[in-house]
Motif scaffolding. Structure first.
Motif, short mmCIF file in Angstrom:
data_model
loop_
_atom_site.label_atom_id
_atom_site.label_comp_id
_atom_site.label_asym_id
_atom_site.label_seq_id
_atom_site.Cartn_x
_atom_site.Cartn_y
_atom_site.Cartn_z
N PRO A 166 0.77 -1.16 -0.14
CA PRO A 166 -0.15 -0.21 0.18
C PRO A 166 0.76 1.27 0.02
CG PRO A 166 -0.79 -1.78 1.64
CD PRO A 166 0.38 -2.13 1.21
N LEU A 167 2.10 1.35 0.71
CA LEU A 167 2.54 2.58 0.61
C LEU A 167 3.43 2.81 -0.46
CD1 LEU A 167 4.04 2.40 4.43
CD2 LEU A 167 2.39 3.84 3.48
N HIS A 168 3.61 1.92 -1.30
CA HIS A 168 4.30 1.98 -2.59
C HIS A 168 3.39 2.48 -3.43
CE1 HIS A 168 7.13 1.41 -5.86
NE2 HIS A 168 6.04 1.08 -6.58
N GLU A 169 2.10 2.04 -3.44
CA GLU A 169 1.11 2.66 -4.39
C GLU A 169 0.87 4.15 -3.73
OE1 GLU A 169 -2.15 2.88 -7.11
OE2 GLU A 169 -0.04 1.58 -6.87
N VAL A 170 0.78 4.54 -2.60
CA VAL A 170 0.56 5.95 -2.18
C VAL A 170 1.75 6.64 -2.78
CG1 VAL A 170 0.35 7.52 -0.25
CG2 VAL A 170 -1.00 5.51 -0.12
N ALA A 171 2.93 6.24 -2.55
CA ALA A 171 4.16 7.12 -3.22
C ALA A 171 3.76 7.19 -4.58
CB ALA A 171 5.40 6.40 -2.83
N ARG A 172 3.32 6.24 -5.24
CA ARG A 172 3.47 6.18 -6.78
C ARG A 172 2.36 7.50 -7.34
NH1 ARG A 172 0.53 4.71 -10.72
NH2 ARG A 172 -1.09 3.69 -9.62
N VAL A 173 1.26 7.14 -6.51
CA VAL A 173 0.13 8.14 -6.99
C VAL A 173 0.54 9.60 -6.52
CG1 VAL A 173 -2.50 8.90 -6.65
CG2 VAL A 173 -1.69 6.37 -6.75
N ALA A 174 1.10 9.73 -5.37
CA ALA A 174 1.64 11.10 -5.16
C ALA A 174 2.39 11.74 -5.90
CB ALA A 174 2.32 10.86 -3.61
N ALA A 175 3.63 10.98 -6.59
CA ALA A 175 4.39 11.28 -7.34
C ALA A 175 3.48 11.89 -8.65
CB ALA A 175 5.58 10.28 -7.78
N GLU A 176 2.75 11.06 -9.10
CA GLU A 176 2.01 11.47 -10.31
C GLU A 176 1.08 12.82 -10.18
OE1 GLU A 176 -2.33 9.60 -12.21
OE2 GLU A 176 -0.75 8.41 -11.75
N LEU A 177 0.59 13.08 -8.90
CA LEU A 177 -0.22 14.23 -8.53
C LEU A 177 0.61 15.23 -8.09
CD1 LEU A 177 -3.58 12.24 -7.17
CD2 LEU A 177 -3.03 13.18 -9.49
N GLY A 178 2.20 15.11 -7.84
CA GLY A 178 2.68 16.42 -7.37
C GLY A 178 2.37 16.56 -5.92
N LEU A 179 1.99 15.45 -5.19
CA LEU A 179 1.83 15.82 -3.62
C LEU A 179 3.10 15.50 -2.85
CD1 LEU A 179 -1.82 13.84 -3.49
CD2 LEU A 179 -1.01 16.37 -3.96
N ALA A 180 3.28 16.00 -1.89
CA ALA A 180 4.36 15.80 -0.81
C ALA A 180 3.92 14.64 -0.05
CB ALA A 180 4.52 17.15 -0.14
N VAL A 181 4.66 13.73 0.58
CA VAL A 181 4.45 12.73 1.32
C VAL A 181 5.37 13.09 2.79
CG1 VAL A 181 4.57 10.32 1.60
CG2 VAL A 181 3.91 11.09 -0.55
N LEU A 182 4.88 12.88 3.77
CA LEU A 182 5.58 12.83 4.97
C LEU A 182 5.16 11.76 5.89
CD1 LEU A 182 6.53 15.17 7.11
CD2 LEU A 182 4.75 14.94 8.44
N VAL A 183 6.47 11.09 6.33
CA VAL A 183 6.36 9.71 6.73
C VAL A 183 6.60 9.84 8.26
CG1 VAL A 183 7.28 7.50 6.87
CG2 VAL A 183 7.15 8.72 4.74
N HIS A 184 5.48 9.45 9.10
CA HIS A 184 5.72 9.61 10.51
C HIS A 184 5.53 8.16 11.50
CE1 HIS A 184 5.27 10.72 14.67
NE2 HIS A 184 5.34 12.05 14.52
N PRO A 185 6.46 7.68 12.21
CA PRO A 185 6.68 6.52 12.92
C PRO A 185 5.12 6.25 13.76
CG PRO A 185 8.16 7.78 13.98
CD PRO A 185 7.49 8.64 12.68
N MET A 186 5.05 5.17 14.10
CA MET A 186 3.55 4.91 14.81
C MET A 186 3.78 4.61 16.16
SD MET A 186 0.96 3.40 12.31
CE MET A 186 -0.33 3.47 13.49
N GLN A 187 5.08 4.39 16.50
CA GLN A 187 5.68 3.88 17.96
C GLN A 187 4.93 2.64 18.45
OE1 GLN A 187 5.50 7.24 20.88
NE2 GLN A 187 5.14 5.84 22.40
N LEU A 188 5.13 1.68 17.55
CA LEU A 188 4.67 0.12 17.60
C LEU A 188 5.33 -0.48 18.87
CD1 LEU A 188 5.22 -0.69 13.82
CD2 LEU A 188 3.12 -0.05 14.97
#
Length: 342
Positions: A166-188
């Protein structure tokens, strides 16, 4: 009008001059119940203090949810603007039929808040991580917004990161649409990190380093050269591990299978905030990263955040003007004009 270079359909907003904090959190009180299927208990306010289930977070509930307080604290910090994203426990990491509604409500509330902030607030929206069709529609809606400039996501979804799933797909669409992506850990949570707040102090940097490894060893930016993706907390422990990754990439076929570029080259394609809590750590990051891709980040209003996030990078020689310019490039904002707020 669509911008040919990025695919964004929303006009760039007028943003107040000054350092832009790209890493701050906000969640309206009506969404304290968290996404359907959330693996953590809902938020609640007791005596004005925020709790996650029964666990106190040492945060005033209003600091997370009250627009007036968010704006006042942005001004008090001496910032030009602040970029708000959901706290990590609000990420929709579990597939559930109600997730899309939750994501939509958050993104709509975030848009209203930022639109009414007089150029002081911008946003990074949520996305349905387990539904590619819904995620694409949500990201298209974000691309049509002036004030929401991208998405915030966790570093891991189940057993996958940015090289697949899923995250690869989000990154792919973000690149296509020109959106910034911020990655924040979840404290698992992990049993060995159950004391001394180690789930945060050790877990967060480790989660982030895992995601960065998936990017640089998986060739993410080689495949998506227009992607603008930022890792918070100074990239976690990844800057200190680059030499080890390079050695493995040179010696082992399985490590080098995903990309023909060295880990160092891939690392320089990424963006990072400067929230390292330590001058030597920031100097290490600066020596490994592209210095033009370092961004100011506060982690407001969490206890691991700082009140004046610009102070450490400025003390280490990264000028306020450079921080602002980098944030504007990351967020796809125009250079400030004469009609912007002073």
């Amino acid at each position: 009008m669509t911008t040919p270079a990025t695919g964004r359909t929303g006009a760039a907003p007028r943003v107040r001059r000054g350092v832009i904090d790209v890493h701050a959190h906000w969640l309206p009180e009506e969404l304290f119940g968290l996404p359907p299927g959330s693996p953590v208990p809902p938020l609640n306010a007791r005596g004005g203090e925020l709790h996650l289930g029964d666990v106190p977070l040492s945060i005033a509930a209003s600091a997370m949810s009250d627009p007036a307080r968010v704006l006042a604290e942005t001004d008090r910090a001496g910032l030009g603007a602040r970029v708000l994203s959901a706290p990590p426990f609000a990420f929709p990491v579990v597939a559930d039929p109600g997730v899309a509604e939750y994501v939509g409500r958050f993104n709509e509330a975030l848009t209203r808040l930022c639109r009414d902030s007089d150029g002081r607030l911008l946003g990074l929206g949520l996305v349905s991580l387990h539904d590619p069709a819904a995620a694409r529609d949500e990201m298209k809606a974000i691309a049509a917004s002036a004030v929401v400039r991208g998405v915030a996501v966790p570093p891991l979804v189940g057993a996958t990161s940015f090289d697949e799933g899923p995250l690869h797909e989000v990154a792919r669409v973000a690149a296509e649409l020109g959106l910034a992506v911020l990655v924040h850990p979840m404290q698992l949570p992990r049993p060995e990190w159950g004391s001394y707040y180690l789930a945060n102090l050790v877990g967060n940097p480790t989660e982030t380093a895992t995601a960065i490894a998936s990017c640089v060893l998986g060739g993410l930016t080689e495949r998506l050269p227009s992607l603008r993706i930022c890792f918070v907390h100074g990239g976690g422990c990844a800057p200190a591990l680059l030499g080890r990754w390079r050695h493995g990439w040179e010696r082992r076929a399985d490590v080098a299978a995903g990309t023909g570029r060295t880990p160092d080259e891939g690392f320089r394609d990424l963006w990072f905030d400067t929230l390292t809590h330590d001058g030597p750590a920031l100097r290490l990051l600066r020596s490994k990263a592209d210095p033009d891709r370092l961004l100011c980040g506060s982690d407001h209003p969490f206890d691991m955040g700082v009140d004046r996030p610009q102070d450490l990078p400025v003390a280490e020689g990264i000028g306020a003007g450079a921080l602002e310019a980098a944030a504007r490039r990351f967020l796809d904002l125009p250079e400030p004009g004469s009609d912007d707020h002073a």
